[in-house]
Scaffold this motif. Structure first.
Motif, PDB file in Angstrom:
ATOM      1  N   HIS A 570       0.835  -1.575  -0.038  1.00  0.00           N
ATOM      2  CA  HIS A 570      -0.044   0.175  -0.155  1.00  0.00           C
ATOM      3  C   HIS A 570       0.986   1.270   0.043  1.00  0.00           C
ATOM      4  O   HIS A 570       1.133   2.192   1.450  1.00  0.00           O
ATOM      5  CB  HIS A 570      -0.601  -0.143   1.285  1.00  0.00           C
ATOM      6  N   PHE A 571       1.651   1.431  -1.261  1.00  0.00           N
ATOM      7  CA  PHE A 571       2.364   2.512  -1.549  1.00  0.00           C
ATOM      8  C   PHE A 571       1.840   3.949  -1.256  1.00  0.00           C
ATOM      9  O   PHE A 571       0.458   4.316  -1.551  1.00  0.00           O
ATOM     10  CB  PHE A 571       3.334   2.334  -2.846  1.00  0.00           C
ATOM     11  N   ALA A 572       2.320   5.160  -0.066  1.00  0.00           N
ATOM     12  CA  ALA A 572       1.932   6.462  -0.201  1.00  0.00           C
ATOM     13  C   ALA A 572       2.020   7.291  -1.760  1.00  0.00           C
ATOM     14  O   ALA A 572       0.853   7.559  -1.903  1.00  0.00           O
ATOM     15  CB  ALA A 572       2.812   7.050   0.887  1.00  0.00           C
ATOM     16  N   TYR A 573       2.664   6.922  -2.388  1.00  0.00           N
ATOM     17  CA  TYR A 573       3.110   7.463  -3.316  1.00  0.00           C
ATOM     18  C   TYR A 573       1.421   6.945  -4.774  1.00  0.00           C
ATOM     19  O   TYR A 573       1.296   8.133  -4.962  1.00  0.00           O
ATOM     20  CB  TYR A 573       4.227   6.981  -4.592  1.00  0.00           C
ATOM     21  N   THR A 574       1.138   5.779  -4.584  1.00  0.00           N
ATOM     22  CA  THR A 574       0.351   5.615  -5.520  1.00  0.00           C
ATOM     23  C   THR A 574      -0.943   6.257  -4.788  1.00  0.00           C
ATOM     24  O   THR A 574      -1.997   6.926  -5.982  1.00  0.00           O
ATOM     25  CB  THR A 574      -0.074   4.155  -5.385  1.00  0.00           C
ATOM     26  N   SER A 575      -1.676   6.389  -3.395  1.00  0.00           N
ATOM     27  CA  SER A 575      -2.484   7.291  -2.733  1.00  0.00           C
ATOM     28  C   SER A 575      -2.385   8.759  -2.992  1.00  0.00           C
ATOM     29  O   SER A 575      -3.625   9.093  -3.356  1.00  0.00           O
ATOM     30  CB  SER A 575      -2.512   6.681  -1.854  1.00  0.00           C
ATOM     31  N   ILE A 576      -1.313   9.038  -3.186  1.00  0.00           N
ATOM     32  CA  ILE A 576      -0.950  10.694  -3.281  1.00  0.00           C
ATOM     33  C   ILE A 576      -1.727  10.993  -4.738  1.00  0.00           C
ATOM     34  O   ILE A 576      -2.266  11.885  -5.237  1.00  0.00           O
ATOM     35  CB  ILE A 576       0.175  11.116  -3.300  1.00  0.00           C
ATOM     36  N   THR A 577      -0.774   9.915  -5.651  1.00  0.00           N
ATOM     37  CA  THR A 577      -1.381  10.913  -6.993  1.00  0.00           C
ATOM     38  C   THR A 577      -2.952  10.164  -7.115  1.00  0.00           C
ATOM     39  O   THR A 577      -3.191  10.879  -7.820  1.00  0.00           O
ATOM     40  CB  THR A 577      -0.354   9.863  -7.687  1.00  0.00           C
ATOM     41  N   ALA A 578      -3.339   9.804  -6.832  1.00  0.00           N
ATOM     42  CA  ALA A 578      -4.962   9.326  -7.070  1.00  0.00           C
ATOM     43  C   ALA A 578      -5.445  10.127  -6.369  1.00  0.00           C
ATOM     44  O   ALA A 578      -6.610  10.761  -7.251  1.00  0.00           O
ATOM     45  CB  ALA A 578      -5.361   8.058  -6.411  1.00  0.00           C
ATOM     46  N   ALA A 579      -5.065  10.199  -5.402  1.00  0.00           N
ATOM     47  CA  ALA A 579      -5.860  11.648  -4.446  1.00  0.00           C
ATOM     48  C   ALA A 579      -5.927  13.374  -4.993  1.00  0.00           C
ATOM     49  O   ALA A 579      -6.328  13.714  -5.739  1.00  0.00           O
ATOM     50  CB  ALA A 579      -5.181  11.887  -2.935  1.00  0.00           C
ATOM     51  N   ARG A 580      -4.109  13.162  -5.311  1.00  0.00           N
ATOM     52  CA  ARG A 580      -4.955  14.564  -6.511  1.00  0.00           C
ATOM     53  C   ARG A 580      -5.764  14.692  -7.794  1.00  0.00           C
ATOM     54  O   ARG A 580      -6.056  15.554  -8.514  1.00  0.00           O
ATOM     55  CB  ARG A 580      -2.759  14.556  -6.719  1.00  0.00           C
ATOM     56  N   GLY A 581      -5.206  12.806  -9.033  1.00  0.00           N
ATOM     57  CA  GLY A 581      -6.555  12.653  -9.532  1.00  0.00           C
ATOM     58  C   GLY A 581      -7.563  13.423  -9.580  1.00  0.00           C
ATOM     59  O   GLY A 581      -7.934  13.655 -10.164  1.00  0.00           O
ATOM     60  N   LEU A 582      -7.882  12.761  -8.650  1.00  0.00           N
ATOM     61  CA  LEU A 582      -9.490  12.686  -8.109  1.00  0.00           C
ATOM     62  C   LEU A 582     -10.263  13.704  -8.516  1.00  0.00           C
ATOM     63  O   LEU A 582     -11.044  14.131  -7.988  1.00  0.00           O
ATOM     64  CB  LEU A 582      -9.908  11.803  -7.244  1.00  0.00           C
ATOM     65  N   CYS A 583      -9.271  15.452  -7.195  1.00  0.00           N
ATOM     66  CA  CYS A 583      -9.212  15.747  -7.209  1.00  0.00           C
ATOM     67  C   CYS A 583      -9.778  16.621  -8.239  1.00  0.00           C
ATOM     68  O   CYS A 583     -10.114  17.734  -8.626  1.00  0.00           O
ATOM     69  CB  CYS A 583      -8.212  16.973  -5.663  1.00  0.00           C
ATOM     70  N   ASP A 584      -8.860  16.457  -9.140  1.00  0.00           N
ATOM     71  CA  ASP A 584      -8.366  17.553 -10.393  1.00  0.00           C
ATOM     72  C   ASP A 584      -9.734  16.811 -11.583  1.00  0.00           C
ATOM     73  O   ASP A 584     -10.187  18.239 -12.280  1.00  0.00           O
ATOM     74  CB  ASP A 584      -7.066  17.148 -10.817  1.00  0.00           C
ATOM     75  N   ALA A 585      -9.547  15.904 -10.895  1.00  0.00           N
ATOM     76  CA  ALA A 585     -11.181  14.975 -12.486  1.00  0.00           C
ATOM     77  C   ALA A 585     -12.527  15.380 -11.733  1.00  0.00           C
ATOM     78  O   ALA A 585     -13.235  16.051 -12.842  1.00  0.00           O
ATOM     79  CB  ALA A 585     -11.254  13.492 -12.349  1.00  0.00           C
ATOM     80  N   ALA A 586     -12.432  15.991 -10.395  1.00  0.00           N
ATOM     81  CA  ALA A 586     -13.271  16.576 -10.180  1.00  0.00           C
ATOM     82  C   ALA A 586     -13.501  18.347 -10.575  1.00  0.00           C
ATOM     83  O   ALA A 586     -14.745  18.050 -10.989  1.00  0.00           O
ATOM     84  CB  ALA A 586     -13.631  17.310  -8.117  1.00  0.00           C
ATOM     85  N   ALA A 587     -12.693  18.820 -10.471  1.00  0.00           N
ATOM     86  CA  ALA A 587     -12.592  20.169 -11.050  1.00  0.00           C
ATOM     87  C   ALA A 587     -13.164  20.064 -12.742  1.00  0.00           C
ATOM     88  O   ALA A 587     -13.701  20.579 -13.046  1.00  0.00           O
ATOM     89  CB  ALA A 587     -11.589  20.573 -10.878  1.00  0.00           C
ATOM     90  N   ILE A 588     -12.589  18.982 -13.622  1.00  0.00           N
ATOM     91  CA  ILE A 588     -13.062  18.563 -14.883  1.00  0.00           C
ATOM     92  C   ILE A 588     -14.223  18.180 -15.128  1.00  0.00           C
ATOM     93  O   ILE A 588     -15.472  18.968 -15.604  1.00  0.00           O
ATOM     94  CB  ILE A 588     -11.654  17.923 -15.420  1.00  0.00           C
ATOM     95  N   ALA A 589     -15.190  17.549 -14.048  1.00  0.00           N
ATOM     96  CA  ALA A 589     -16.275  17.565 -13.825  1.00  0.00           C
ATOM     97  C   ALA A 589     -17.320  18.534 -14.068  1.00  0.00           C
ATOM     98  O   ALA A 589     -18.081  18.718 -14.694  1.00  0.00           O
ATOM     99  CB  ALA A 589     -16.795  15.434 -12.679  1.00  0.00           C
TER     100      ALA A 589
END
Length: 899
Positions: A570-589
């Motif tokens: 359960h790598f931190a980096y994967t969760s970090i990039t996922a969290a940021r990406g979902l926030c950006d997906a929210a803005a695009i949506a």
């Protein structure tokens, strides 16, 4: 990117710098001087998005001409169209290096020699300037040598306007003395290898293929010297630029000895055998007359490769059309003009110094050269030798199935490689590509960035969905590669004894790069046209991969590619990039009017961020590499977590960021440079069984990507001097090495180590660091930093009010998926209308399987296994996260800590 392969170790002006390093706490050492940059890299690439060449300043010759920019075309298929397992990996069709070597020789004052024996002025050599008064910024390599009063400058470049694999090699001769030089001549020697063979592994791509069965034909039509050399690997045409006096071929004459002997001897104008022979060699001779003081003369050749060996003059006509009667200097001037036009469109971050601008512009040139522009290719019916069948998954130019030989249309155009040659990573990793795409947007290279984003949406993906490794995750249909891509746009991974690499950080990084492109260029066309695909096959996949037990992303191989079969974490980096990406997906949506998914993604992104704080923080609040090593209480330091600060998840002035920066300094600071090792895997748990026994000097090396992401984190945290020290260290090192940014530095000496030149992890990361310094990439994820106690409060568990989960308990019904069909390969996968959240995120039960492929019993279990299970509904996932986090919130003081 990447790239742990423990079964095979990687091959591996002085400017004094004193870098002032800001102190984060009593554990950080005193101010230290960084070592002077060392020039250790002398192989300079040039590429045009199709082929690539390499000029080696130490060998003083052109040493490689690759038929493609990328390392591999596609997987090998058997007679049933299934991918072939070779016992260690899926067999791959690799790119061929078509050149043994090529170089010039000179004659003056009755003496002659090859330039391979003349010393190179390493300070005067390098990439040619794109404009007067500038430094570098092109893909034109210059090699400067002096023999007495004769200065010889070799120019090598892959022409940007040539829509094929090819190159130009020029020689400028200048009399620097005060007396005329009598009887000046120039010679060229061309040694192509066009016979049997292909590399079996990517690191063997630079090795020469065979030179068997080659035929040479000389064509002097129109008083233009041309050689057509034909073999199994196709046809290469070499055209002389300017009138030649003589020519020669071997066997039949030893062209090398004729010039190497010292005494003036001409090429013999001999005829090539009319039958195929082995080891064909050709050469031209130009008699340039007397050279007055200050005068110059030019010679050169233009080269084009056609993989189809049958047509007699097709390649020759194409090369003639490109040259269009230009001489050597005119071709160079035209190439410089093309680079000047590219640089005219580059926008530099505000406030850059002249030296920074030079490296940024060379970085823009490297990024441009590292983007694939090829979208079709001729394939023979044979793979590596006559009688060995070649098969392909791709269709013809008319989108119909083909029977080889034929030209196929592939999906590679737009991909950005992780490195240019001679770096080993000439593959398109999504991770490197995301940083490169964002950097292109920041540099005003909007069209480049858009093409890269479209590549990820057009490439063949979903290849691993039904693999046994992912069965417990009920992997939904997905569009972004779980590792990287073959050159023809096919999803790819690599294996070792612990199975494949399977990584989930690419989904979040794509979404981050997509929104960065929108914000920096104003171009919203990608998401406007393709939001249903992005929603269903990228953003929804992230949500489906959240682990309801921990609230983190499910275990994967992540950034440092640890492979599987017990090595996923359960790598931190994967969760970090996922969290940021979902926030950006929210803005695009929200921008496209999809308010329902905007709320879903914002809630999921904020819940992931809360889980990082709750599940991955040690007693001090520092973010650990992964939850498994954190549970042991030691060996959990990883510089990749710097992106939790650089990507705006946590307040740079807050307790979590402060503890993370201090912990990384205490455990990962290297002895030489001002940065960090990528992690502690090389030395953690010494002589004992641990959770990262694969550690090597690849882990302990100082990584440029983490130095530059760390520079962003430090600048945001107010450590401006130290951030400047990191970017200046990378700049000075890179400019000392001809503008090529390294992958890593030796942790003890500061010298370049492993792969060069890097793109997303190198030139792109440098551009991002300076863009952030100028004000870009500074927005908090989901509009605000994670709410946490002030520095000094030990509770960073995430129980801090409404913002900690962003309403993670919210449930929502689906608005329905795209009812149309989506393409992930040449065979369409039908889109399925969705009526509830469960189907939208997890998809219905599917009989989709991977593209065949049999694997050995000791290689893992990545074979197909029939229908996959259902994913949990999004509402269930978010409720599970909320409940799970509530039950797990605790004071960080309850966490074990390394003594």
């Amino acid at each position: 990117m990447c790239h742990l392969r423990p079964t095979r170790p990687r091959l591996a002006g002085t400017l004094a710098l004193v870098l002032l390093l800001g102190l984060l706490g009593p554990s950080v050492g005193p101010l230290q001087a960084a070592p002077a940059p060392q020039r250790t890299r002398f192989e300079l690439p040039s590429a045009n998005g199709r082929g690539a060449i390499l000029l080696d300043l130490k060998q003083r010759r052109l040493t490689q001409f690759r038929e493609h920019l990328f390392a591999a075309e596609e997987p090998v298929l058997d007679g049933e169209g299934k991918e072939v397992w070779d016992g260690e990996q899926f067999a791959t069709v690799h790119t061929r290096d078509l050149l043994f070597d090529m170089y010039f020789g000179v004659r003056a004052e009755g003496q002659q020699q090859w330039l391979t024996k003349a010393a190179v002025d390493e300070d005067a050599s390098g990439y040619l300037a794109w404009d007067a008064g500038e430094q570098g910024g092109t893909g034109i390599v210059a090699m400067v040598q002096t023999i007495g009063a004769l200065r010889a400058t070799t120019y090598a470049f892959a022409p940007q306007a040539l829509a094929a694999g090819g190159f130009v090699l020029l020689l400028k001769l200048e009399n620097t003395g005060d007396q005329a030089l009598k009887g000046v001549s120039a010679f060229s020697l061309h040694n192509f290898h066009l016979g049997y063979g292909r590399a079996l592994r990517p690191w063997d791509v630079p090795k020469d293929i065979a030179a068997n069965g080659e035929t040479l034909v000389y064509d002097g039509a129109g008083n233009i010297g041309r050689f057509r050399e034909r073999g199994f690997a196709g046809v290469v045409v070499t055209r002389a630029l300017g009138p030649i006096a003589h020519r020669g071929v071997g066997p039949g004459a030893d062209l090398f000895k004729l010039v190497d002997g010292g005494l003036p001897q001409d090429f013999p104008d001999n005829q090539a055998p009319i039958v195929a022979i082995d080891d064909s060699v050709s050469g031209f001779q130009w008699n340039l007359g007397d050279l007055a003081p200050g005068a110059t003369q030019w010679a050169g050749v233009a080269v084009l490769h056609d993989p189809d060996p049958i047509p007699d003059t097709k390649a020759q006509l194409a090369l003639d059309a490109f040259v269009a009667g230009k001489g050597a200097k005119a071709l160079l001037d035209a190439e410089v003009a093309g680079w000047k036009a590219l640089q005219a469109g580059v926008t530099l971050p505000a406030g850059v110094e002249a030296d920074e601008a030079a490296l940024l512009r060379q970085g823009a040139a490297m990024l441009h050269m590292g983007q694939v522009r090829e979208d079709s290719y001729y394939l023979r019916e044979w793979l590596s030798k006559d009688g060995e069948p070649r098969r392909t998954r791709f269709k013809g130019l008319d989108d119909q199935p083909v029977v080889l030989p034929a030209v196929v249309k592939h999906r590679g155009a737009g991909a950005i490689l992780a490195s240019l040659p001679p770096g080993e990573w000439t593959y398109a990793w999504i991770r490197d590509g995301a940083y490169a795409t964002a950097a292109m947007a920041a540099l005003g290279m909007g069209e480049h960035a858009r093409l890269a984003l479209e590549f990820y949406l057009d490439a063949e993906a979903g290849r691993f969905q039904s693999w046994d490794e992912l069965k417990p995750y009920a992997m939904p249909p997905y569009q972004i590669s779980l590792v990287r891509y073959h050159g023809f746009g096919v999803e790819e991974t690599d294996f070792n004894s612990f199975g494949p690499n399977l990584e989930f950080d690419g989904f979040g990084l794509f979404l981050w790069a997509l929104r960065a492109h929108e914000q920096l260029t104003g171009d919203t066309s990608v998401a406007d046209a393709r939001w249903p695909e992005i929603r269903d096959r990228v953003a929804n996949v992230l949500v489906a991969l959240i682990d309801p037990e921990t609230g983190l992303m499910r275990a994967d191989s992540s950034i440092w590619e640890t492979h599987w079969n017990g090595r996923q974490r359960h790598f931190a980096y994967t969760s970090i990039t996922a969290a940021r990406g979902l926030c950006d997906a929210a803005a695009i949506a929200a921008r496209v009017g999809d308010d329902e998914h905007a709320a879903i993604y914002k809630a999921a992104g904020e819940a992931l961020r809360a889980a990082i704080a709750a599940e991955l923080g040690d007693r001090s609040g520092a973010i650990a590499a992964n939850s498994e090593e954190l549970a042991l209480g030691e060996g959990y330091w990883d510089a990749a977590v710097l992106d939790a600060i650089a990507m705006g998840l946590f307040d740079p002035a807050g307790a979590i960021a402060s503890a993370t920066l201090q912990g990384l300094d205490e455990h990962l600071r290297v002895d030489a440079g001002p940065g960090w090792s990528r992690n502690d895997d090389r030395w953690d748990h010494a002589k004992a069984e641990d959770l990262s026994p694969w550690g090597s000097d690849y882990d302990s090396a100082e990584w440029v990507i983490t130095d530059l992401r760390g520079a962003i984190a430090l600048r945001l945290a107010g450590q401006v001097d130290r951030a400047d020290a990191l970017t200046e260290w990378v700049r000075a090192q890179s400019q000392t090495n001809y503008g090529m940014v390294a992958e890593t530095y030796d942790e003890l000496t500061g010298a370049y180590k492993f792969n060069t030149p890097m793109l997303g992890f190198g030139a792109g990361a440098y551009a991002l660091a300076l863009a952030q310094r100028a004000g870009d990439f500074s927005d908090p994820a989901c509009g605000a930093y994670y709410p946490e106690p002030a520095i000094g409060d030990t509770d960073t568990s995430g129980s801090s009010g409404d913002g900690s989960s962003g309403g993670a308990e919210t449930s929502s019904s689906s608005s329905g998926g795209d009812p149309g069909a989506t393409q992930t390969g040449d065979t369409p996968t039908d889109g399925v209308p969705t009526t509830d959240v469960q189907n939208e995120i997890g998809g219905p039960e599917s009989d989709t399987v991977s593209t065949g492929g049999e694997r050995g019993s000791d290689g893992g279990c990545a074979c197909s296994s029939g229908p996959r299970g259902r994913s949990p509904s999004l509402a269930m996932v978010l409720v599970g996260l909320s409940v799970g986090l509530a039950s797990r919130r605790r004071r960080i003081g309850q966490r074990p800590i390394k003594p």
